[in-house]
Design a protein around this motif. Structure first.
Motif, mmCIF file in Angstrom:
data_model
loop_
_atom_site.group_PDB
_atom_site.id
_atom_site.type_symbol
_atom_site.label_atom_id
_atom_site.label_comp_id
_atom_site.label_asym_id
_atom_site.label_seq_id
_atom_site.Cartn_x
_atom_site.Cartn_y
_atom_site.Cartn_z
ATOM 1 N N LEU A 1 19.201 7.152 20.498
ATOM 2 C CA LEU A 1 18.148 7.302 19.495
ATOM 3 C C LEU A 1 18.710 8.006 18.255
ATOM 4 N N LEU A 2 18.424 7.397 17.098
ATOM 5 C CA LEU A 2 18.931 7.889 15.817
ATOM 6 C C LEU A 2 17.783 7.974 14.816
ATOM 7 N N GLU A 3 18.043 8.633 13.680
ATOM 8 C CA GLU A 3 17.061 8.709 12.597
ATOM 9 C C GLU A 3 17.635 8.057 11.349
ATOM 10 N N PRO A 4 16.802 7.373 10.547
ATOM 11 C CA PRO A 4 17.308 6.755 9.325
ATOM 12 C C PRO A 4 17.719 7.800 8.288
ATOM 13 N N ASP A 5 18.834 7.549 7.633
ATOM 14 C CA ASP A 5 19.283 8.398 6.522
ATOM 15 C C ASP A 5 19.410 9.873 6.931
ATOM 16 N N ALA A 6 19.853 10.092 8.176
ATOM 17 C CA ALA A 6 19.980 11.486 8.620
ATOM 18 C C ALA A 6 21.147 11.628 9.585
ATOM 19 N N LEU A 7 22.237 10.912 9.310
ATOM 20 C CA LEU A 7 23.409 10.971 10.173
ATOM 21 C C LEU A 7 23.992 12.384 10.158
ATOM 22 N N GLU B 1 17.940 2.254 4.769
ATOM 23 C CA GLU B 1 18.808 3.354 5.185
ATOM 24 C C GLU B 1 19.232 3.197 6.641
ATOM 25 N N ALA B 2 18.300 2.683 7.482
ATOM 26 C CA ALA B 2 18.594 2.529 8.908
ATOM 27 C C ALA B 2 19.714 1.532 9.152
ATOM 28 N N TYR B 3 19.829 0.523 8.264
ATOM 29 C CA TYR B 3 20.885 -0.492 8.430
ATOM 30 C C TYR B 3 22.285 0.100 8.252
ATOM 31 N N GLU B 4 22.355 1.316 7.696
ATOM 32 C CA GLU B 4 23.655 1.961 7.515
ATOM 33 C C GLU B 4 24.379 2.153 8.848
ATOM 34 N N TYR B 5 23.607 2.243 9.938
ATOM 35 C CA TYR B 5 24.227 2.450 11.252
ATOM 36 C C TYR B 5 24.999 1.221 11.739
ATOM 37 N N ALA B 6 24.784 0.083 11.081
ATOM 38 C CA ALA B 6 25.496 -1.140 11.488
ATOM 39 C C ALA B 6 27.011 -0.978 11.349
ATOM 40 N N ARG B 7 27.444 -0.061 10.487
ATOM 41 C CA ARG B 7 28.890 0.104 10.264
ATOM 42 C C ARG B 7 29.625 0.631 11.497
ATOM 43 N N THR C 1 26.754 15.404 12.217
ATOM 44 C CA THR C 1 27.996 15.548 12.979
ATOM 45 C C THR C 1 27.739 15.304 14.456
ATOM 46 N N GLU C 2 26.579 15.756 14.944
ATOM 47 C CA GLU C 2 26.242 15.564 16.357
ATOM 48 C C GLU C 2 26.078 14.085 16.676
ATOM 49 N N ASP C 3 25.438 13.316 15.764
ATOM 50 C CA ASP C 3 25.331 11.868 15.956
ATOM 51 C C ASP C 3 26.718 11.237 16.070
ATOM 52 N N GLU C 4 27.600 11.569 15.137
ATOM 53 C CA GLU C 4 28.938 10.970 15.116
ATOM 54 C C GLU C 4 29.722 11.333 16.373
ATOM 55 N N GLU C 5 29.605 12.581 16.802
ATOM 56 C CA GLU C 5 30.305 13.020 18.009
ATOM 57 C C GLU C 5 29.787 12.283 19.242
ATOM 58 N N LEU C 6 28.482 12.112 19.325
ATOM 59 C CA LEU C 6 27.889 11.410 20.463
ATOM 60 C C LEU C 6 28.275 9.938 20.452
ATOM 61 N N ILE C 7 28.277 9.314 19.285
ATOM 62 C CA ILE C 7 28.694 7.910 19.175
ATOM 63 C C ILE C 7 30.132 7.760 19.655
ATOM 64 N N LEU C 8 30.979 8.713 19.293
ATOM 65 C CA LEU C 8 32.375 8.687 19.734
ATOM 66 C C LEU C 8 32.474 8.811 21.255
ATOM 67 N N ILE D 1 17.673 7.735 27.870
ATOM 68 C CA ILE D 1 17.426 7.947 26.443
ATOM 69 C C ILE D 1 18.258 9.145 26.006
ATOM 70 N N ALA D 2 19.167 8.921 25.058
ATOM 71 C CA ALA D 2 20.087 9.974 24.617
ATOM 72 C C ALA D 2 20.007 10.147 23.105
ATOM 73 N N GLY D 3 20.479 11.276 22.643
ATOM 74 C CA GLY D 3 20.487 11.537 21.200
ATOM 75 C C GLY D 3 20.514 13.031 20.937
ATOM 76 N N ARG D 4 20.707 13.380 19.700
ATOM 77 C CA ARG D 4 20.690 14.799 19.331
ATOM 78 C C ARG D 4 19.262 15.313 19.394
ATOM 79 N N PRO D 5 19.070 16.652 19.271
ATOM 80 C CA PRO D 5 17.711 17.205 19.337
ATOM 81 C C PRO D 5 16.804 16.691 18.222
ATOM 82 N N ASN D 6 15.530 16.548 18.570
ATOM 83 C CA ASN D 6 14.458 16.304 17.598
ATOM 84 C C ASN D 6 14.493 14.927 16.924
#
Length: 485
Positions: A129-135, A168-174, A137-144, A42-47
């Motif tokens: 693990l991600l949060e809706p409508d709360a993307l 809002e959560a569907y935004e991650y589909a991009r 820089t750390e999320d983007e860096e980890l996705i990369l 299970i990975a993701g940014r803090p909190n």
């Protein structure tokens, strides 16, 4: 005006029945041990709720959860059962980019991130693990960073209970994830669906099922920076616990396993325990409580003492708690390689321990260097010896022959105020070891005589190095009469 109905987050009956069936299967498998399990990280940014999801899968609170970002530092690892299948589940520290350069906290964050990277590389499935409508820089860096492992990534958007924030959560589909799942780790929404997706991606053909073998459970306790994580890593031949000079690095209880001399061991690396006045964060409060609770789960408490700092009240309190619970206790003087050579300094330290812990001369005292691996063999041999004593059972007839001899060697006081007779004794438990003495007027038996009997149990019956619990109960019946009746 009618009250607005609250949203119903409860699961459909069919889903509940499926989960109950899976839970029953998992309970039946608890007595089994599994090797070569697929690894789910299970990975993701803090909190974002990683530890909450980990606890949800485990169906009990293992990882510490708190709103404070960066609570999890060491990976928390356990065998979990997803849809009845065993997986090696890992809760990683938060992927944190924002740091104050040059600080101890920044160095620690770098260690946590590097450990998370190494675990994601080893994983068979990565739950991002991600949060809706709360993307962020750390999320983007980890996705990369996860692009090279894209085939094993499942994107999981947390905190969408009852369909909340789904748009809002569907935004991650991009980002082009192969799978996107919406859950609520806290409320349990769609956890079964997520489990199915994880299991469908894994190969269980190499999993080996065996009967679970009993392991000697060691809890390593002490103040911060005494070398607990260094010792744990040396014993397990791993780097499961992050080692740092930063006080309070370890927060969760980090478990590891190893074998020595044909025995299985499980080691629990705990948070450093400081005086209550110095514990300022909720997270540290939970960590300390969790560390103390390991005394309920372990067989032997290794009280690690920094040879450079010596003894203090915190060690004394830990020792008292371990003694009350009847655990095997070892005083381990770590960093002894930094001390003056020769036997005199060690004898002096032993004297100081015996002065500070007057009622605990039974506990072994060992010198070691966790960093250099010195004294580890003596430590483990001592653990095996203590474990044998903790599980020793004395036949009642042998016990009462010994009791008769002790009463002859040192008869009970014969004054009118303290006149009593000790009738017989039985052993009521092992690990912790406890005995029950039946006597007339047990309330008048002086503490000094109880201490005498405890010492005789230790010295004459092979319990030399462990605490012995002794309970008194009123009875006028003799052992001989009890046996014949």
């Amino acid at each position: 005006m009618a009250k607005k109905a609250k949203p119903d987050f409860s699961k459909p009956n069919k889903e509940k029945r499926v989960e109950e069936k899976i839970d029953k299967t998992a309970q039946e498998m608890q007595n089994k041990s599994f090797l070569n399990c697929p690894i789910v990280v299970i990975a993701g940014r803090p909190n974002v709720g990683k530890s909450t999801l980990f606890n949800r899968f485990m169906k009990k609170k293992i990882a510490i959860t708190d709103p404070t970002p960066g609570v999890t530092r060491d990976p928390v690892e356990c065998t979990a059962f997803l849809n009845g299948k065993p997986v090696y589940l890992v809760d990683t520290g938060g992927y944190k980019l924002e740091r104050k350069a040059g600080t101890q906290e920044a160095l620690l964050d770098e260690l946590v991130v590097n450990r998370s990277r190494a675990l994601m590389k080893r994983a068979d499935v990565i739950l991002l693990l991600l949060e809706p409508d709360a993307l962020t820089t750390e999320d983007e860096e980890l996705i990369l960073e996860l692009r090279p492992y894209w085939s094993k990534v499942i994107a999981v958007v947390n905190k969408t209970e009852g369909g909340r924030n789904k748009a809002e959560a569907y935004e991650y589909a991009r980002f082009g994830f192969n799978e996107l799942v919406f859950i609520s780790a806290e409320h349990g929404d769609h956890i079964s669906e997520l489990s199915e997706k994880v299991v469908s991606r894994l190969d269980f053909s190499n999993v080996i099922e065996t009967e679970k073998q009993y392991a000697i459970r060691l809890a390593i306790l002490g103040k911060p920076n005494t070398g607990k994580s260094t010792l744990s890593n040396h014993l397990t031949h791993s780097d499961a616990s992050i080692v740092s000079d930063y006080a309070g690095t370890t927060r969760d209880v980090v478990e590891g396993a190893f074998t020595y001399a044909g025995k299985n061991f499980q080691v629990l690396d705990t948070a450093g325990i400081r005086r209550k006045s110095k514990v300022k964060e909720n997270v540290e409060y939970y960590s300390v409580n969790r560390a103390i609770k390991t005394l309920n789960e372990c067989d032997i408490a290794i009280l690690l003492i920094d040879a450079q700092d010596g003894l203090d009240e915190q060690v004394k309190k830990l020792c008292a708690l371990a003694h009350e619970r009847g655990r095997g206790i070892i005083f381990a003087l770590n960093k002894w390689d930094t001390q003056e050579k020769g036997r005199a300094p060690f004898r002096k330290m032993v004297e100081n321990i015996h002065i500070m812990f007057g009622q605990m001369e039974y506990a072994p005292i060992l010198a070691l260097s966790a960093l250099e691996g010195k004294g580890i063999k003596d430590l483990l041999n001592t653990c095996i010896a203590l474990h044998e004593q903790l599980n020793k059972k004395i036949d009642t007839s042998v016990l009462n022959l010994a009791l008769k001899d002790w009463l002859m060697q040192y008869p009970p006081p014969a004054s009118k105020a303290m006149r009593f007779k000790v009738r017989y004794m039985t052993q009521t438990n092992v690990n912790p070891v406890s005995f029950l003495i039946f006597a007339t007027k047990p309330e008048v038996i002086p503490l000094s005589y109880i201490a005498y009997l405890k010492n005789k149990i230790r010295t004459d019956l092979g319990f030399e190095n462990i605490p012995v619990q002794l309970e008194l109960k009123a009875s006028r019946q003799k052992w001989e009469d009890r046996v014949s009746s």
